[in-house]
Motif scaffolding. Structure first.
Motif, PDB file in Angstrom:
ATOM      1  N   SER A 141       0.888  -1.309  -0.040  1.00  0.00           N
ATOM      2  CA  SER A 141      -0.113   0.079  -0.078  1.00  0.00           C
ATOM      3  C   SER A 141       0.956   1.331   0.059  1.00  0.00           C
ATOM      4  O   SER A 141       2.034   1.115   0.225  1.00  0.00           O
ATOM      5  N   ILE A 142       0.201   2.332  -0.247  1.00  0.00           N
ATOM      6  CA  ILE A 142       1.147   3.569  -0.512  1.00  0.00           C
ATOM      7  C   ILE A 142       0.931   4.278   0.908  1.00  0.00           C
ATOM      8  O   ILE A 142      -0.492   4.467   1.197  1.00  0.00           O
ATOM      9  N   PRO A 147       0.376   7.335   3.708  1.00  0.00           N
ATOM     10  CA  PRO A 147      -0.412   8.545   3.760  1.00  0.00           C
ATOM     11  C   PRO A 147       0.333   9.766   3.248  1.00  0.00           C
ATOM     12  O   PRO A 147       0.155  10.585   2.576  1.00  0.00           O
ATOM     13  N   ASP A 148       1.781   9.909   3.733  1.00  0.00           N
ATOM     14  CA  ASP A 148       2.387  11.106   3.429  1.00  0.00           C
ATOM     15  C   ASP A 148       2.928  10.921   1.945  1.00  0.00           C
ATOM     16  O   ASP A 148       2.859  11.902   1.097  1.00  0.00           O
ATOM     17  N   GLN A 167       1.059   9.437  -0.530  1.00  0.00           N
ATOM     18  CA  GLN A 167      -0.224   9.784  -1.044  1.00  0.00           C
ATOM     19  C   GLN A 167      -0.352  11.308  -1.379  1.00  0.00           C
ATOM     20  O   GLN A 167      -0.623  11.631  -2.424  1.00  0.00           O
ATOM     21  N   GLN A 168       0.088  12.068  -0.501  1.00  0.00           N
ATOM     22  CA  GLN A 168       0.046  13.595  -0.635  1.00  0.00           C
ATOM     23  C   GLN A 168       1.053  13.978  -1.555  1.00  0.00           C
ATOM     24  O   GLN A 168       0.827  14.646  -2.449  1.00  0.00           O
ATOM     25  N   LYS A 169       2.127  13.516  -1.462  1.00  0.00           N
ATOM     26  CA  LYS A 169       3.263  13.716  -2.512  1.00  0.00           C
ATOM     27  C   LYS A 169       3.138  13.193  -3.839  1.00  0.00           C
ATOM     28  O   LYS A 169       3.690  13.669  -4.709  1.00  0.00           O
ATOM     29  N   ALA A 170       2.159  12.266  -3.817  1.00  0.00           N
ATOM     30  CA  ALA A 170       2.007  11.481  -5.304  1.00  0.00           C
ATOM     31  C   ALA A 170       1.229  12.498  -6.290  1.00  0.00           C
ATOM     32  O   ALA A 170       1.534  12.304  -7.501  1.00  0.00           O
ATOM     33  N   GLU A 171       0.562  13.619  -5.821  1.00  0.00           N
ATOM     34  CA  GLU A 171       0.070  14.505  -6.581  1.00  0.00           C
ATOM     35  C   GLU A 171       1.052  15.327  -7.502  1.00  0.00           C
ATOM     36  O   GLU A 171       0.979  15.728  -8.569  1.00  0.00           O
ATOM     37  N   GLU A 222       0.210  10.283  -9.700  1.00  0.00           N
ATOM     38  CA  GLU A 222      -0.247   9.133  -9.010  1.00  0.00           C
ATOM     39  C   GLU A 222       0.067   7.968  -9.821  1.00  0.00           C
ATOM     40  O   GLU A 222       0.344   6.829  -9.141  1.00  0.00           O
ATOM     41  N   VAL A 277       3.484   6.426  -9.166  1.00  0.00           N
ATOM     42  CA  VAL A 277       3.601   6.313  -7.783  1.00  0.00           C
ATOM     43  C   VAL A 277       3.041   4.711  -7.797  1.00  0.00           C
ATOM     44  O   VAL A 277       3.540   3.714  -7.026  1.00  0.00           O
ATOM     45  N   GLN A 278       1.941   4.793  -8.202  1.00  0.00           N
ATOM     46  CA  GLN A 278       1.118   3.209  -8.066  1.00  0.00           C
ATOM     47  C   GLN A 278       1.835   2.140  -8.905  1.00  0.00           C
ATOM     48  O   GLN A 278       1.922   1.314  -8.327  1.00  0.00           O
TER      49      GLN A 278
END
Length: 163
Positions: A30-31, A33-34, A36-40, A44, A47-48
Protein backbone atom coordinates in the motif's frame (compact mmCIF):
# COMPACT_ATOMS: atom_id res chain seq x y z
CA UNK A 1 2.35 -53.74 -16.98
CA UNK A 2 -0.44 -53.07 -14.48
CA UNK A 3 2.10 -51.93 -11.89
CA UNK A 4 3.39 -49.25 -14.26
CA UNK A 5 -0.16 -48.02 -14.94
CA UNK A 6 -0.58 -47.49 -11.21
CA UNK A 7 2.57 -45.31 -10.97
CA UNK A 8 1.39 -42.59 -13.37
CA UNK A 9 -1.68 -41.55 -11.32
CA UNK A 10 0.35 -41.85 -8.11
CA UNK A 11 3.01 -39.51 -9.51
CA UNK A 12 0.32 -37.01 -10.49
CA UNK A 13 -1.21 -37.08 -7.01
CA UNK A 14 2.21 -36.59 -5.37
CA UNK A 15 3.01 -33.67 -7.68
CA UNK A 16 -0.27 -31.94 -6.81
CA UNK A 17 0.22 -32.63 -3.10
CA UNK A 18 3.74 -31.20 -3.20
CA UNK A 19 2.51 -28.10 -5.02
CA UNK A 20 -0.28 -27.64 -2.48
CA UNK A 21 2.20 -27.68 0.40
CA UNK A 22 4.52 -25.07 -1.10
CA UNK A 23 2.45 -21.90 -0.97
CA UNK A 24 4.39 -18.85 -2.10
CA UNK A 25 4.30 -15.79 0.10
CA UNK A 26 1.44 -13.38 -0.50
CA UNK A 27 2.73 -9.82 -0.94
CA UNK A 28 0.60 -6.70 -0.62
CA UNK A 29 1.86 -3.14 -0.96
CA UNK A 30 0.00 0.00 0.00
CA UNK A 31 1.02 3.63 -0.31
CA UNK A 32 1.61 5.50 2.95
CA UNK A 33 -0.42 8.63 3.74
CA UNK A 34 2.50 11.07 3.38
CA UNK A 35 3.40 9.56 0.02
CA UNK A 36 -0.22 9.77 -1.12
CA UNK A 37 -0.03 13.53 -0.65
CA UNK A 38 3.35 13.68 -2.38
CA UNK A 39 1.96 11.57 -5.25
CA UNK A 40 0.12 14.59 -6.63
CA UNK A 41 3.50 16.19 -7.39
CA UNK A 42 5.15 12.97 -8.60
CA UNK A 43 2.18 11.68 -10.54
CA UNK A 44 -0.25 9.25 -8.96
CA UNK A 45 -0.07 6.67 -11.78
CA UNK A 46 3.74 6.54 -11.51
CA UNK A 47 3.68 6.13 -7.74
CA UNK A 48 1.10 3.34 -8.03
CA UNK A 49 3.18 1.67 -10.74
CA UNK A 50 6.21 1.71 -8.42
CA UNK A 51 4.15 0.26 -5.55
CA UNK A 52 3.06 -2.52 -7.91
CA UNK A 53 6.68 -3.02 -8.99
CA UNK A 54 7.71 -3.36 -5.33
CA UNK A 55 5.09 -6.10 -4.84
CA UNK A 56 6.25 -8.00 -7.92
CA UNK A 57 9.94 -7.66 -7.02
CA UNK A 58 9.43 -9.03 -3.51
CA UNK A 59 6.96 -11.74 -4.58
CA UNK A 60 9.23 -13.00 -7.37
CA UNK A 61 12.37 -13.03 -5.21
CA UNK A 62 10.61 -14.96 -2.43
CA UNK A 63 9.09 -17.43 -4.90
CA UNK A 64 12.43 -18.08 -6.65
CA UNK A 65 14.14 -18.75 -3.32
CA UNK A 66 11.24 -20.65 -1.77
CA UNK A 67 11.48 -18.23 1.16
CA UNK A 68 8.69 -17.34 3.59
CA UNK A 69 6.35 -19.95 2.14
CA UNK A 70 2.81 -19.53 3.39
CA UNK A 71 3.59 -16.09 4.82
CA UNK A 72 1.81 -12.82 4.18
CA UNK A 73 4.02 -9.81 3.53
CA UNK A 74 2.27 -6.49 4.15
CA UNK A 75 4.39 -3.56 2.99
CA UNK A 76 3.82 0.19 2.98
CA UNK A 77 5.70 2.34 0.50
CA UNK A 78 6.39 5.23 2.89
CA UNK A 79 8.51 7.41 0.62
CA UNK A 80 9.97 7.32 -2.84
CA UNK A 81 12.26 9.73 -4.65
CA UNK A 82 12.97 9.65 -8.37
CA UNK A 83 16.41 10.11 -9.93
CA UNK A 84 14.98 12.05 -12.85
CA UNK A 85 11.82 14.17 -13.05
CA UNK A 86 8.57 12.30 -13.52
CA UNK A 87 6.18 13.19 -16.36
CA UNK A 88 3.99 15.04 -13.86
CA UNK A 89 6.93 17.07 -12.56
CA UNK A 90 8.07 17.98 -16.08
CA UNK A 91 4.54 19.01 -17.02
CA UNK A 92 4.20 21.30 -14.00
CA UNK A 93 7.77 22.68 -14.22
CA UNK A 94 8.74 23.12 -17.89
CA UNK A 95 12.38 23.99 -17.04
CA UNK A 96 13.12 20.44 -15.89
CA UNK A 97 14.96 18.18 -18.33
CA UNK A 98 14.06 14.50 -18.19
CA UNK A 99 17.61 13.48 -19.14
CA UNK A 100 19.88 16.06 -17.53
CA UNK A 101 17.94 16.85 -14.34
CA UNK A 102 19.32 14.32 -11.87
CA UNK A 103 18.65 13.93 -8.17
CA UNK A 104 19.31 11.55 -5.31
CA UNK A 105 16.66 8.84 -5.34
CA UNK A 106 15.56 5.88 -3.28
CA UNK A 107 12.72 4.55 -1.17
CA UNK A 108 11.56 3.84 2.37
CA UNK A 109 9.47 0.74 3.01
CA UNK A 110 7.87 -0.44 6.25
CA UNK A 111 5.48 -3.21 7.14
CA UNK A 112 5.41 -6.68 8.55
CA UNK A 113 5.73 -10.32 7.65
CA UNK A 114 3.07 -12.58 9.09
CA UNK A 115 4.64 -16.03 9.01
CA UNK A 116 2.74 -19.21 8.28
CA UNK A 117 2.75 -19.98 12.03
CA UNK A 118 1.27 -16.56 12.89
CA UNK A 119 4.32 -14.59 14.04
CA UNK A 120 4.30 -10.87 13.24
CA UNK A 121 7.77 -9.67 12.25
CA UNK A 122 8.34 -5.96 11.60
CA UNK A 123 10.06 -4.82 8.41
CA UNK A 124 11.71 -1.47 7.83
CA UNK A 125 14.09 -0.72 5.02
CA UNK A 126 15.29 2.40 3.30
CA UNK A 127 17.96 3.03 0.75
CA UNK A 128 18.85 6.30 -0.97
CA UNK A 129 21.90 7.19 -2.99
CA UNK A 130 24.08 9.48 -0.91
CA UNK A 131 25.55 11.73 -3.59
CA UNK A 132 24.87 12.48 -7.24
CA UNK A 133 28.05 10.52 -8.01
CA UNK A 134 26.23 7.42 -6.69
CA UNK A 135 23.40 7.80 -9.20
CA UNK A 136 24.02 5.14 -11.84
CA UNK A 137 21.40 4.49 -14.47
CA UNK A 138 19.12 6.46 -16.65
CA UNK A 139 15.65 5.53 -15.50
CA UNK A 140 13.41 7.76 -13.43
CA UNK A 141 13.13 5.27 -10.57
CA UNK A 142 16.58 3.62 -10.71
CA UNK A 143 17.47 4.06 -7.02
CA UNK A 144 13.96 3.28 -5.78
CA UNK A 145 14.03 0.01 -7.68
CA UNK A 146 17.49 -0.69 -6.25
CA UNK A 147 15.93 -0.26 -2.79
CA UNK A 148 13.18 -2.73 -3.78
CA UNK A 149 15.79 -5.28 -4.93
CA UNK A 150 17.79 -4.88 -1.74
CA UNK A 151 14.71 -5.27 0.46
CA UNK A 152 13.76 -8.43 -1.44
CA UNK A 153 17.28 -9.84 -1.02
CA UNK A 154 17.16 -9.12 2.72
CA UNK A 155 13.79 -10.85 3.06
CA UNK A 156 15.08 -13.89 1.15
CA UNK A 157 18.15 -14.02 3.40
CA UNK A 158 15.98 -13.82 6.54
CA UNK A 159 17.11 -10.32 7.48
CA UNK A 160 13.66 -8.89 8.09
CA UNK A 161 14.42 -5.90 10.27
CA UNK A 162 17.09 -3.84 8.58
CA UNK A 163 18.56 -0.38 8.72
Amino acid sequence: MRNLAFLAPLAAVLAVAGAAQAQPAEVRVSIGPDLQQKAEDLGEPEVQREADRLAVTVRDALARAGALEGARVELVLVDIKPNHPTFEQMASRPGLDGQRSVSIGGATIEGEVITADGQHLPVRYDWYSTTLADVHGFTTWQDAERAFDRLAANLVAGRLVTR
